[in-house]
Design an enzyme around this catalytic site. Sequence first.
Site, PDB file in Angstrom:
ATOM      1  N   SER A 128       0.831  -1.200   0.000  1.00 59.12           N
ATOM      2  CA  SER A 128       0.000   0.000   0.000  1.00 59.12           C
ATOM      3  C   SER A 128       0.865   1.247   0.000  1.00 59.12           C
ATOM      4  O   SER A 128       1.980   1.239   0.497  1.00 59.12           O
ATOM      5  CB  SER A 128      -0.916   0.032   1.223  1.00 59.12           C
ATOM      6  OG  SER A 128      -1.656   1.234   1.217  1.00 59.12           O
ATOM      7  N   LYS A 182      -4.330  -6.767   3.401  1.00 63.01           N
ATOM      8  CA  LYS A 182      -4.332  -5.619   2.480  1.00 63.01           C
ATOM      9  C   LYS A 182      -5.771  -5.272   2.068  1.00 63.01           C
ATOM     10  O   LYS A 182      -6.137  -4.104   1.967  1.00 63.01           O
ATOM     11  CB  LYS A 182      -3.477  -5.927   1.245  1.00 63.01           C
ATOM     12  CG  LYS A 182      -3.617  -4.913   0.095  1.00 63.01           C
ATOM     13  CD  LYS A 182      -2.988  -3.578   0.441  1.00 63.01           C
ATOM     14  CE  LYS A 182      -3.291  -2.408  -0.451  1.00 63.01           C
ATOM     15  NZ  LYS A 182      -3.435  -2.545  -1.851  1.00 63.01           N
ATOM     16  N   HIS A 185      -7.393  -3.519   4.892  1.00 62.67           N
ATOM     17  CA  HIS A 185      -6.808  -2.172   4.894  1.00 62.67           C
ATOM     18  C   HIS A 185      -7.572  -1.271   3.914  1.00 62.67           C
ATOM     19  O   HIS A 185      -7.948  -0.154   4.241  1.00 62.67           O
ATOM     20  CB  HIS A 185      -5.325  -2.252   4.515  1.00 62.67           C
ATOM     21  CG  HIS A 185      -4.714  -0.957   4.069  1.00 62.67           C
ATOM     22  ND1 HIS A 185      -4.942  -0.428   2.808  1.00 62.67           N
ATOM     23  CD2 HIS A 185      -3.909  -0.081   4.700  1.00 62.67           C
ATOM     24  CE1 HIS A 185      -4.302   0.719   2.697  1.00 62.67           C
ATOM     25  NE2 HIS A 185      -3.661   0.955   3.828  1.00 62.67           N
ATOM     26  N   ASN A 186      -7.795  -1.768   2.715  1.00 61.00           N
ATOM     27  CA  ASN A 186      -8.508  -0.952   1.725  1.00 61.00           C
ATOM     28  C   ASN A 186      -9.946  -0.693   2.154  1.00 61.00           C
ATOM     29  O   ASN A 186     -10.471   0.400   1.919  1.00 61.00           O
ATOM     30  CB  ASN A 186      -8.491  -1.642   0.355  1.00 61.00           C
ATOM     31  CG  ASN A 186      -7.150  -1.501  -0.342  1.00 61.00           C
ATOM     32  OD1 ASN A 186      -6.118  -1.395   0.309  1.00 61.00           O
ATOM     33  ND2 ASN A 186      -7.161  -1.499  -1.652  1.00 61.00           N
ATOM     34  N   GLU A 189      -9.897   1.994   4.582  1.00 63.24           N
ATOM     35  CA  GLU A 189      -9.646   3.229   3.823  1.00 63.24           C
ATOM     36  C   GLU A 189     -10.975   3.783   3.263  1.00 63.24           C
ATOM     37  O   GLU A 189     -11.221   4.992   3.314  1.00 63.24           O
ATOM     38  CB  GLU A 189      -8.666   2.892   2.696  1.00 63.24           C
ATOM     39  CG  GLU A 189      -8.259   4.026   1.807  1.00 63.24           C
ATOM     40  CD  GLU A 189      -7.358   3.498   0.660  1.00 63.24           C
ATOM     41  OE1 GLU A 189      -6.405   2.753   0.932  1.00 63.24           O
ATOM     42  OE2 GLU A 189      -7.638   3.838  -0.500  1.00 63.24           O
TER      43      GLU A 189
END
Length: 479
Positions: A128, A182, A185-186, A189
Amino acid sequence: ATARIGVTGLAVMGRNLARNLARNGYPVAVHNRSVERMKSLVAEHGDEGTFVPAETLAEFVDALERPRVAIVMVKAGGPTDAVIDELAELLEPGDIVVDCGNAHFADTRRREAALKEKGLHFVGTGVSGGEEGALLGPSIMPGGSKESYARLGPVFESIAAKVDGQTCCVHVGPDGAGHFVKMVHNGIEYADMQLIAEAYDLLRAGLGATPAEIAEIFRGWNEGDLESFLIEITADVLAHTDHRTGKPFVDVVQDQAEQKGTGRWTVQSALDLGVPITGIAEATFARSLSGHADQRAAAAEAFGGEAGAGWVKDSDRDAFIEDVRKALYASKVVAYAQGFDHIRAGSQEYGWDIDLGSTATIWRGGCIIRARFLDRIRESYDANPDLPSLLVAPYFAEAVASGVDSWRRVVVDAVREGVPSPAFSSSLAYYDGLRRNRLPAALIQGLRDNFGAHTYRRVDAEGSFHTLWATPDKAEQAE
Ligand code: NDP
């Protein structure tokens, strides 16, 4: 063989990752399907380190020290499979294939299992930080075997972002664990950005403030608990003036948010695992809603498109701003608490044994959601790895409890004035749902037993019960 490591796929991400490796002293073999991209990289940046140019994949493989480490950074999906298959034909047992693209964790699990059959290690790695992160230090989330990490870890740890001398790269866990983390994480976000957008909308409508004035409010917030990359760039974007028209930039941008799909993956996975990640889901759906231009035009026509404007009195201005700040912070804590619950559930389901505290460490720098409060998350899990929810960790419990009145006032204002706040309000509903002694789920269980004999459990006895609804006075029947 002269290269310590190789990168195939030299579009923005691969190119910058290769440069980052070279700048850190690793001789790096570089390859791209169309040779021009490889040549231009070497021509433009050859002086930054040692690049070993390869025009074919076979040359690329030959250039690598053994056991070979080949990083694949090509378009996700079919192209990634094609390149992995081609590489697998050329590599030897013990070699390591690293996919740094945005793969779905299920694809990573499948690819890992297939390469294992050939004696190859496959390391699905979440990266990222976008282009700039790839060049200057991304946040890196590698999956794969311990054995492969022993070889790869020191390289990744040295090129990753650093915060307080600590690297933003930790071995997440086996096979798809890195890409799973990941993905979450997105998702976080998405939630973070939706919450920021709702805060902006409420400030603008409530105060009748200009984007430039709101930029200053965000700059102030970036000095405190909310300090983060996204809050910082929110101030920059809001302060930006469109050169063509002289208007605030945010007013000339079409209000339809796009998505590449990682938010959707996160929500789909959470549904499979039964984890209520309501903040991320609302954020994903809010983007979808914004994109339905025809429906929006029809509804604006039918019901009027305006929401409340300037309802905050001058004397209440500072208090309102502080309320929105606290509502944003509390909702953000909920989004992270839900995201970490999701990681825990994935870890249990797939046997990954992910350390939640060190996951927070990876995100402290390099990535889009980097923020001061990730330190608090790490401390919370370090203090109690079995924390039932991040919300009840002492630091966050105090932050939420002291903000709850503000949170309610902001949601009440939004509802009364017709300013949509799906993430603020659903986060508050999540908090209330989690803390409530009794939920109306009891009634749902009753209904399920009534129409479908689905049975229920009692508060005062063990076992499953079914009521004979035609003759309810005959009471329950234990199953
Ligand atoms: P793209 O996703 O745009 O992919 C372009 C690259 O893929 C080019 O090198 C292209 O080669 C290669 N490619 C496409 N199809 C094939 C094929 N069939 N065989 C061989 N090579 C092929 O590049 P990005 O740099 O934007 O992203 C790379 C990966 O990183 C993607 O998986 C992306 O999701 C991920 N990612 C991207 C981020 C970003 O901010 N952009 C952030 C984090 C991850 P050619 O030049 O010959 O066309």
